[in-house]
Design a protein around this motif. Sequence first.
Motif, PDB file in Angstrom:
ATOM      1  N   LYS A 360       0.814  -1.222   0.000  1.00 31.28           N
ATOM      2  CA  LYS A 360       0.000   0.000   0.000  1.00 31.28           C
ATOM      3  C   LYS A 360       0.849   1.274   0.000  1.00 31.28           C
ATOM      4  O   LYS A 360       0.407   2.315  -0.488  1.00 31.28           O
ATOM      5  CB  LYS A 360      -0.946  -0.014   1.199  1.00 31.28           C
ATOM      6  CG  LYS A 360      -1.957  -1.166   1.163  1.00 31.28           C
ATOM      7  CD  LYS A 360      -2.858  -1.154   2.383  1.00 31.28           C
ATOM      8  CE  LYS A 360      -3.949  -2.208   2.282  1.00 31.28           C
ATOM      9  NZ  LYS A 360      -3.439  -3.571   2.201  1.00 31.28           N
ATOM     10  N   GLU A 361       2.065   1.201   0.546  1.00 31.24           N
ATOM     11  CA  GLU A 361       2.911   2.391   0.573  1.00 31.24           C
ATOM     12  C   GLU A 361       3.311   2.829  -0.840  1.00 31.24           C
ATOM     13  O   GLU A 361       3.709   3.973  -1.053  1.00 31.24           O
ATOM     14  CB  GLU A 361       4.156   2.136   1.414  1.00 31.24           C
ATOM     15  CG  GLU A 361       3.894   1.968   2.914  1.00 31.24           C
ATOM     16  CD  GLU A 361       3.269   3.213   3.540  1.00 31.24           C
ATOM     17  OE1 GLU A 361       3.660   4.332   3.139  1.00 31.24           O
ATOM     18  OE2 GLU A 361       2.398   3.063   4.414  1.00 31.24           O
ATOM     19  N   VAL A 362       3.212   1.912  -1.806  1.00 32.18           N
ATOM     20  CA  VAL A 362       3.510   2.264  -3.201  1.00 32.18           C
ATOM     21  C   VAL A 362       2.549   3.357  -3.682  1.00 32.18           C
ATOM     22  O   VAL A 362       2.929   4.239  -4.472  1.00 32.18           O
ATOM     23  CB  VAL A 362       3.421   1.015  -4.109  1.00 32.18           C
ATOM     24  CG1 VAL A 362       3.549   1.401  -5.581  1.00 32.18           C
ATOM     25  CG2 VAL A 362       4.515   0.019  -3.734  1.00 32.18           C
ATOM     26  N   LEU A 363       1.303   3.320  -3.201  1.00 33.08           N
ATOM     27  CA  LEU A 363       0.320   4.336  -3.586  1.00 33.08           C
ATOM     28  C   LEU A 363       0.795   5.730  -3.170  1.00 33.08           C
ATOM     29  O   LEU A 363       0.608   6.712  -3.903  1.00 33.08           O
ATOM     30  CB  LEU A 363      -1.034   4.030  -2.934  1.00 33.08           C
ATOM     31  CG  LEU A 363      -1.711   2.735  -3.405  1.00 33.08           C
ATOM     32  CD1 LEU A 363      -2.871   2.386  -2.486  1.00 33.08           C
ATOM     33  CD2 LEU A 363      -2.198   2.898  -4.843  1.00 33.08           C
ATOM     34  N   VAL A 391      -4.754   2.384   3.758  1.00 34.37           N
ATOM     35  CA  VAL A 391      -3.969   2.116   4.972  1.00 34.37           C
ATOM     36  C   VAL A 391      -4.727   2.447   6.240  1.00 34.37           C
ATOM     37  O   VAL A 391      -4.325   2.007   7.333  1.00 34.37           O
ATOM     38  CB  VAL A 391      -2.636   2.889   4.958  1.00 34.37           C
ATOM     39  CG1 VAL A 391      -1.795   2.474   3.777  1.00 34.37           C
ATOM     40  CG2 VAL A 391      -2.850   4.409   4.977  1.00 34.37           C
ATOM     41  N   GLY A 392      -5.799   3.205   6.155  1.00 29.02           N
ATOM     42  CA  GLY A 392      -6.492   3.641   7.360  1.00 29.02           C
ATOM     43  C   GLY A 392      -5.576   4.538   8.177  1.00 29.02           C
ATOM     44  O   GLY A 392      -4.982   5.478   7.655  1.00 29.02           O
ATOM     45  N   GLY A 393      -5.434   4.218   9.458  1.00 28.71           N
ATOM     46  CA  GLY A 393      -4.550   5.034  10.290  1.00 28.71           C
ATOM     47  C   GLY A 393      -3.190   4.393  10.514  1.00 28.71           C
ATOM     48  O   GLY A 393      -2.423   4.866  11.355  1.00 28.71           O
ATOM     49  N   ASP A 394      -2.909   3.275   9.782  1.00 30.08           N
ATOM     50  CA  ASP A 394      -1.696   2.512  10.060  1.00 30.08           C
ATOM     51  C   ASP A 394      -0.534   2.808   9.117  1.00 30.08           C
ATOM     52  O   ASP A 394       0.538   2.223   9.256  1.00 30.08           O
ATOM     53  CB  ASP A 394      -1.999   1.003   9.982  1.00 30.08           C
ATOM     54  CG  ASP A 394      -3.037   0.577  11.020  1.00 30.08           C
ATOM     55  OD1 ASP A 394      -3.031   1.177  12.110  1.00 30.08           O
ATOM     56  OD2 ASP A 394      -3.809  -0.342  10.732  1.00 30.08           O
ATOM     57  N   VAL A 398       0.899   8.696   6.773  1.00 32.47           N
ATOM     58  CA  VAL A 398      -0.469   9.237   6.876  1.00 32.47           C
ATOM     59  C   VAL A 398      -0.447  10.741   7.132  1.00 32.47           C
ATOM     60  O   VAL A 398      -1.164  11.513   6.465  1.00 32.47           O
ATOM     61  CB  VAL A 398      -1.250   8.511   7.995  1.00 32.47           C
ATOM     62  CG1 VAL A 398      -2.547   9.266   8.313  1.00 32.47           C
ATOM     63  CG2 VAL A 398      -1.553   7.087   7.571  1.00 32.47           C
ATOM     64  N   ILE A 399       0.356  11.186   8.076  1.00 34.47           N
ATOM     65  CA  ILE A 399       0.365  12.616   8.430  1.00 34.47           C
ATOM     66  C   ILE A 399       0.815  13.463   7.236  1.00 34.47           C
ATOM     67  O   ILE A 399       0.204  14.495   6.924  1.00 34.47           O
ATOM     68  CB  ILE A 399       1.279  12.855   9.656  1.00 34.47           C
ATOM     69  CG1 ILE A 399       0.681  12.157  10.881  1.00 34.47           C
ATOM     70  CG2 ILE A 399       1.471  14.343   9.904  1.00 34.47           C
ATOM     71  CD1 ILE A 399       1.571  12.207  12.121  1.00 34.47           C
ATOM     72  N   TYR A 400       1.874  12.999   6.562  1.00 34.51           N
ATOM     73  CA  TYR A 400       2.348  13.749   5.404  1.00 34.51           C
ATOM     74  C   TYR A 400       1.273  13.789   4.325  1.00 34.51           C
ATOM     75  O   TYR A 400       1.045  14.850   3.704  1.00 34.51           O
ATOM     76  CB  TYR A 400       3.626  13.116   4.853  1.00 34.51           C
ATOM     77  CG  TYR A 400       4.229  13.878   3.700  1.00 34.51           C
ATOM     78  CD1 TYR A 400       5.128  14.923   3.927  1.00 34.51           C
ATOM     79  CD2 TYR A 400       3.882  13.584   2.377  1.00 34.51           C
ATOM     80  CE1 TYR A 400       5.673  15.640   2.870  1.00 34.51           C
ATOM     81  CE2 TYR A 400       4.422  14.298   1.318  1.00 34.51           C
ATOM     82  CZ  TYR A 400       5.317  15.320   1.561  1.00 34.51           C
ATOM     83  OH  TYR A 400       5.855  16.044   0.514  1.00 34.51           O
ATOM     84  N   ALA A 401       0.587  12.664   4.101  1.00 35.58           N
ATOM     85  CA  ALA A 401      -0.456  12.611   3.065  1.00 35.58           C
ATOM     86  C   ALA A 401      -1.591  13.590   3.383  1.00 35.58           C
ATOM     87  O   ALA A 401      -2.084  14.305   2.493  1.00 35.58           O
ATOM     88  CB  ALA A 401      -1.003  11.192   2.934  1.00 35.58           C
ATOM     89  N   LEU A 402      -1.997  13.621   4.658  1.00 38.27           N
ATOM     90  CA  LEU A 402      -3.067  14.557   5.062  1.00 38.27           C
ATOM     91  C   LEU A 402      -2.637  16.004   4.840  1.00 38.27           C
ATOM     92  O   LEU A 402      -3.429  16.840   4.369  1.00 38.27           O
ATOM     93  CB  LEU A 402      -3.423  14.328   6.534  1.00 38.27           C
ATOM     94  CG  LEU A 402      -4.185  13.033   6.845  1.00 38.27           C
ATOM     95  CD1 LEU A 402      -4.234  12.783   8.339  1.00 38.27           C
ATOM     96  CD2 LEU A 402      -5.611  13.101   6.264  1.00 38.27           C
TER      97      LEU A 402
END
Length: 416
Positions: A360-363, A391-394, A398-402
């Motif tokens: 999923k990190e590839v996305l 990935v949900g919250g895992d 995540v923070i960078y994407a938000l």
Amino acid sequence: MKYRLSLICCIIILLPFVAISQQKIDLLILNKEYNQALLEIERQFATTPTVELYKKKGMVYQSLQEYQKALEAYTTGLQMDPDNVELLVQAAECFSILGNNTDAINFYKQAHNLSPQNLALTAKLGRVYINLKDYKSAYEAFSNIYAQDSSNVYWNKQLAYCAFRTFKREQASHLYEKVLEANPRDLGTYSNLIHTYNWKKEGNKIMETIGKGLELFPHSSELLLERAMYLYKTKRYGPAMVNFEKYLEVEKDPSYEMLMNIAISTYFAEYEKKALDRFNKLQQQNPNDPLVMYYQSLCYKKMKDYEKSEELMQWAIEGSTPNYVAEMYHHLGQILGQQRKFKESIAALEKSHELNPDKKEVLFEIATTYEEFNSNKTLALNYYRVYLEEVGGDGKNVIYALTRIDKLKEDLFFDE
């Protein structure tokens, strides 16, 4: 009545001569004059064929390693005395040596039934069960021995092996420890004990056992390899590389697989040039190994030779099996991105995710790549959103994407 008395008298008269003849045969066998012993046995067969003579004939042929002829002598003797334990045991040993373990078992069982208290015979029966890979029956045999005599190191070692093969790993560990305590120079038992500790991943005990073994056998390639492989499997690649190199000092003909492990350890220990040299030598042995090309590519990637890295990763993908391909496309995408071949990079990353949706990190990497090269930030925004949904919250990013989603929304609003 007179005939019977005459027969008895003849036997009494002949007994001293028979005894002398038996002693002569024994002396010939003792002096390893086997041909003369066989001639004397045949001479006596002409007058008084006995079970004892068949036993001696079998012994001579066993000494000459003519096991089929020895077996013929023993089985003929058993026709005269079917309950002769010694003949049954010798015949069983010949069957076992000739590879006929099934018949060996039958003869050992007959002997064991006649002499159940003979522990050495029980041990021989257990060994043949091991040869047949009937570890449950072998375990029972050696357990019966252990209940009567727990001091015999050799028998304890057999029981330990059977305990390990029947998944009684704690008992196997205890027995192997006992064997080494009595006989610390038993090199093979160090490896066996290490393998029993592997069951519960008892790392401290594994390293302690290897250390004790190496104190006695400092140049043992087997123990040096055990230590290197343990470090390799626990991903301590720097120490693994050092210990693999010590192993290479004593093992002059390592397997291709071991050389591969050494090269991989060197790469993950961050000695890329040294690793590349080792992978290059592996490629000389097997020019079409995709795993070698894969790691060669990674070495060049670390050394920032992206063109060579790209070429090798493409070759690795073409020659690889599906299990590796997703990871290879992932690296190829990164390699292409480093060369600012963004369109090709995204295609490779998308292929990686297609082949293995769990990556999923590839996305996230696709989103950042789109953001870097494409003026239409909508594509990057969409991939960030897909990444967060997957990935949900895992997720690691995540923070960078938000943060980037908020920024891209702001940019798109002002662009309008």
